[in-house]
Write a protein that holds these residues in place. Structure first.
Motif, PDB file in Angstrom:
ATOM      1  N   PRO A  67     -48.103 -58.233  -5.431  1.00  0.00           N
ATOM      2  CA  PRO A  67     -48.895 -59.427  -5.697  1.00  0.00           C
ATOM      3  C   PRO A  67     -48.299 -60.667  -5.036  1.00  0.00           C
ATOM      4  O   PRO A  67     -47.112 -60.967  -5.223  1.00  0.00           O
ATOM      5  N   GLY A  68     -49.101 -61.316  -4.231  1.00  0.00           N
ATOM      6  CA  GLY A  68     -48.652 -62.516  -3.543  1.00  0.00           C
ATOM      7  C   GLY A  68     -47.674 -62.278  -2.425  1.00  0.00           C
ATOM      8  O   GLY A  68     -47.029 -63.221  -1.944  1.00  0.00           O
ATOM      9  N   LYS A  69     -47.550 -61.017  -1.997  1.00  0.00           N
ATOM     10  CA  LYS A  69     -46.584 -60.683  -0.948  1.00  0.00           C
ATOM     11  C   LYS A  69     -47.301 -60.071   0.257  1.00  0.00           C
ATOM     12  O   LYS A  69     -48.436 -59.640   0.171  1.00  0.00           O
ATOM     13  N   GLU A  70     -46.590 -60.005   1.358  1.00  0.00           N
ATOM     14  CA  GLU A  70     -47.117 -59.324   2.529  1.00  0.00           C
ATOM     15  C   GLU A  70     -46.778 -57.833   2.456  1.00  0.00           C
ATOM     16  O   GLU A  70     -45.875 -57.428   1.709  1.00  0.00           O
ATOM     17  N   ARG A  71     -47.500 -57.047   3.240  1.00  0.00           N
ATOM     18  CA  ARG A  71     -47.212 -55.611   3.268  1.00  0.00           C
ATOM     19  C   ARG A  71     -45.772 -55.389   3.700  1.00  0.00           C
ATOM     20  O   ARG A  71     -45.284 -55.992   4.652  1.00  0.00           O
ATOM     21  N   GLU A  72     -45.107 -54.496   3.006  1.00  0.00           N
ATOM     22  CA  GLU A  72     -43.674 -54.284   3.199  1.00  0.00           C
ATOM     23  C   GLU A  72     -43.392 -52.817   3.454  1.00  0.00           C
ATOM     24  O   GLU A  72     -43.919 -51.943   2.753  1.00  0.00           O
ATOM     25  N   PHE A  73     -42.557 -52.555   4.433  1.00  0.00           N
ATOM     26  CA  PHE A  73     -42.106 -51.195   4.693  1.00  0.00           C
ATOM     27  C   PHE A  73     -41.226 -50.727   3.544  1.00  0.00           C
ATOM     28  O   PHE A  73     -40.402 -51.494   3.027  1.00  0.00           O
ATOM     29  N   VAL A  74     -41.379 -49.456   3.163  1.00  0.00           N
ATOM     30  CA  VAL A  74     -40.561 -48.880   2.094  1.00  0.00           C
ATOM     31  C   VAL A  74     -39.670 -47.755   2.625  1.00  0.00           C
ATOM     32  O   VAL A  74     -38.446 -47.796   2.475  1.00  0.00           O
ATOM     33  N   ALA A  75     -40.284 -46.736   3.243  1.00  0.00           N
ATOM     34  CA  ALA A  75     -39.525 -45.585   3.717  1.00  0.00           C
ATOM     35  C   ALA A  75     -40.346 -44.826   4.747  1.00  0.00           C
ATOM     36  O   ALA A  75     -41.580 -44.915   4.760  1.00  0.00           O
ATOM     37  N   ALA A  76     -39.650 -44.081   5.600  1.00  0.00           N
ATOM     38  CA  ALA A  76     -40.325 -43.270   6.607  1.00  0.00           C
ATOM     39  C   ALA A  76     -39.519 -42.014   6.870  1.00  0.00           C
ATOM     40  O   ALA A  76     -38.289 -42.004   6.714  1.00  0.00           O
ATOM     41  N   ILE A  77     -40.217 -40.961   7.278  1.00  0.00           N
ATOM     42  CA  ILE A  77     -39.565 -39.680   7.547  1.00  0.00           C
ATOM     43  C   ILE A  77     -40.258 -39.024   8.732  1.00  0.00           C
ATOM     44  O   ILE A  77     -41.488 -39.042   8.850  1.00  0.00           O
ATOM     45  N   SER A  78     -39.469 -38.451   9.622  1.00  0.00           N
ATOM     46  CA  SER A  78     -40.018 -37.738  10.763  1.00  0.00           C
ATOM     47  C   SER A  78     -40.602 -36.401  10.320  1.00  0.00           C
ATOM     48  O   SER A  78     -40.384 -35.940   9.194  1.00  0.00           O
ATOM     49  N   TRP A  79     -41.318 -35.755  11.236  1.00  0.00           N
ATOM     50  CA  TRP A  79     -41.925 -34.466  10.909  1.00  0.00           C
ATOM     51  C   TRP A  79     -40.862 -33.450  10.480  1.00  0.00           C
ATOM     52  O   TRP A  79     -41.039 -32.724   9.512  1.00  0.00           O
ATOM     53  N   SER A  80     -39.764 -33.416  11.213  1.00  0.00           N
ATOM     54  CA  SER A  80     -38.723 -32.431  10.907  1.00  0.00           C
ATOM     55  C   SER A  80     -37.802 -32.883   9.778  1.00  0.00           C
ATOM     56  O   SER A  80     -37.011 -32.089   9.275  1.00  0.00           O
ATOM     57  N   GLY A  81     -37.883 -34.154   9.431  1.00  0.00           N
ATOM     58  CA  GLY A  81     -37.013 -34.664   8.371  1.00  0.00           C
ATOM     59  C   GLY A  81     -35.643 -35.101   8.853  1.00  0.00           C
ATOM     60  O   GLY A  81     -34.795 -35.475   8.042  1.00  0.00           O
ATOM     61  N   ASP A  82     -35.436 -35.060  10.173  1.00  0.00           N
ATOM     62  CA  ASP A  82     -34.105 -35.416  10.679  1.00  0.00           C
ATOM     63  C   ASP A  82     -33.913 -36.913  10.844  1.00  0.00           C
ATOM     64  O   ASP A  82     -32.792 -37.373  11.063  1.00  0.00           O
ATOM     65  N   ARG A  83     -34.987 -37.664  10.753  1.00  0.00           N
ATOM     66  CA  ARG A  83     -34.888 -39.112  10.776  1.00  0.00           C
ATOM     67  C   ARG A  83     -35.559 -39.678   9.531  1.00  0.00           C
ATOM     68  O   ARG A  83     -36.722 -39.399   9.260  1.00  0.00           O
ATOM     69  N   ILE A  84     -34.793 -40.458   8.800  1.00  0.00           N
ATOM     70  CA  ILE A  84     -35.274 -41.087   7.575  1.00  0.00           C
ATOM     71  C   ILE A  84     -34.823 -42.539   7.584  1.00  0.00           C
ATOM     72  O   ILE A  84     -33.656 -42.834   7.883  1.00  0.00           O
ATOM     73  N   TYR A  85     -35.732 -43.426   7.250  1.00  0.00           N
ATOM     74  CA  TYR A  85     -35.425 -44.854   7.182  1.00  0.00           C
ATOM     75  C   TYR A  85     -35.844 -45.388   5.807  1.00  0.00           C
ATOM     76  O   TYR A  85     -36.843 -44.947   5.241  1.00  0.00           O
ATOM     77  N   TYR A  86     -35.075 -46.343   5.327  1.00  0.00           N
ATOM     78  CA  TYR A  86     -35.402 -47.013   4.064  1.00  0.00           C
ATOM     79  C   TYR A  86     -35.296 -48.520   4.244  1.00  0.00           C
ATOM     80  O   TYR A  86     -34.452 -49.014   4.995  1.00  0.00           O
ATOM     81  N   ALA A  87     -36.117 -49.231   3.500  1.00  0.00           N
ATOM     82  CA  ALA A  87     -35.936 -50.670   3.385  1.00  0.00           C
ATOM     83  C   ALA A  87     -34.677 -50.929   2.562  1.00  0.00           C
ATOM     84  O   ALA A  87     -34.343 -50.164   1.664  1.00  0.00           O
ATOM     85  N   ASP A  88     -33.991 -52.002   2.884  1.00  0.00           N
ATOM     86  CA  ASP A  88     -32.763 -52.331   2.151  1.00  0.00           C
ATOM     87  C   ASP A  88     -33.025 -52.472   0.659  1.00  0.00           C
ATOM     88  O   ASP A  88     -32.170 -52.136  -0.169  1.00  0.00           O
ATOM     89  N   SER A  89     -34.201 -52.962   0.317  1.00  0.00           N
ATOM     90  CA  SER A  89     -34.508 -53.230  -1.082  1.00  0.00           C
ATOM     91  C   SER A  89     -34.645 -51.967  -1.929  1.00  0.00           C
ATOM     92  O   SER A  89     -34.598 -52.045  -3.162  1.00  0.00           O
ATOM     93  N   VAL A  90     -34.795 -50.800  -1.282  1.00  0.00           N
ATOM     94  CA  VAL A  90     -34.974 -49.564  -2.056  1.00  0.00           C
ATOM     95  C   VAL A  90     -33.864 -48.542  -1.804  1.00  0.00           C
ATOM     96  O   VAL A  90     -33.843 -47.490  -2.460  1.00  0.00           O
ATOM     97  N   LYS A  91     -32.969 -48.839  -0.891  1.00  0.00           N
ATOM     98  CA  LYS A  91     -31.882 -47.899  -0.581  1.00  0.00           C
ATOM     99  C   LYS A  91     -31.080 -47.584  -1.829  1.00  0.00           C
ATOM    100  O   LYS A  91     -30.720 -48.475  -2.601  1.00  0.00           O
ATOM    101  N   GLY A  92     -30.804 -46.304  -2.013  1.00  0.00           N
ATOM    102  CA  GLY A  92     -30.031 -45.874  -3.167  1.00  0.00           C
ATOM    103  C   GLY A  92     -30.869 -45.642  -4.409  1.00  0.00           C
ATOM    104  O   GLY A  92     -30.380 -45.077  -5.393  1.00  0.00           O
ATOM    105  N   ARG A  93     -32.136 -46.077  -4.374  1.00  0.00           N
ATOM    106  CA  ARG A  93     -33.017 -45.896  -5.531  1.00  0.00           C
ATOM    107  C   ARG A  93     -34.207 -44.990  -5.208  1.00  0.00           C
ATOM    108  O   ARG A  93     -34.645 -44.230  -6.073  1.00  0.00           O
ATOM    109  N   PHE A  94     -34.712 -45.088  -4.002  1.00  0.00           N
ATOM    110  CA  PHE A  94     -35.873 -44.300  -3.590  1.00  0.00           C
ATOM    111  C   PHE A  94     -35.434 -43.203  -2.621  1.00  0.00           C
ATOM    112  O   PHE A  94     -34.508 -43.387  -1.835  1.00  0.00           O
ATOM    113  N   THR A  95     -36.148 -42.079  -2.694  1.00  0.00           N
ATOM    114  CA  THR A  95     -35.892 -40.971  -1.778  1.00  0.00           C
ATOM    115  C   THR A  95     -37.216 -40.459  -1.228  1.00  0.00           C
ATOM    116  O   THR A  95     -38.108 -40.104  -2.011  1.00  0.00           O
ATOM    117  N   ILE A  96     -37.320 -40.419   0.088  1.00  0.00           N
ATOM    118  CA  ILE A  96     -38.503 -39.850   0.731  1.00  0.00           C
ATOM    119  C   ILE A  96     -38.187 -38.422   1.149  1.00  0.00           C
ATOM    120  O   ILE A  96     -37.068 -38.124   1.594  1.00  0.00           O
TER     121      ILE A  96
END
Length: 122
Positions: free
Chosen positions: A41-70
């Motif tokens: 609410p009241g914010k712009e769209r924000e990246f959260v997490a991403a994963i490659s097809w093979s799963g060998d590349r995973i990215y997280y937003a700093d705000s969710v690192k350590g709490r969220f798992t893709i």
């Protein structure tokens, strides 16, 4: 067209957990990188997490690192977002996306779901 369907959103107290799922509504033989984004609410769209097809590349937003798992199960054509230690500021509509590149940028994704609401109460 790869319509995506998210599920698993809901209302949870701060400190709680939710697991979001995303899968194409139809069959697809293509391989896709998958991403999760959110719009609070009241914010712009924000990246959260991403994963490659093979799963060998995973990215997280700093705000969710350590709490969220893709993660993903390619046999089921499903990607998951396990969200732990949720905070009120995680409240948002969460969207999954599919594209050819594992990226933190929404413009790199070709297909989007309708979104699922996550509400974290304090």
């Amino acid at each position: 067209q790869v319509p995506l369907v998210e599920s698993g959103g809901g209302l949870v107290q701060a400190g709680g957990s939710l697991r979001l799922s995303c899968a194409p509504s139809g069959r697809t033989s293509r391989t896709y990188a998958m991403g999760w984004f959110r719009l609070g609410p009241g914010k712009e769209r924000e990246f959260v997490a991403a994963i490659s097809w093979s799963g060998d590349r995973i990215y997280y937003a700093d705000s969710v690192k350590g709490r969220f798992t893709i993660s993903r199960d390619n046999a089921k054509n499903t990607v998951y977002l396990q969200m732990n230690s949720l905070k009120p500021e995680d409240t948002a509509v969460y969207y999954c996306s599919a594209g050819g590149t594992t990226s933190t940028l929404p413009g790199q994704y070709d297909y989007w779901g309708q979104g699922t609401q996550v509400t974290v109460s304090s």
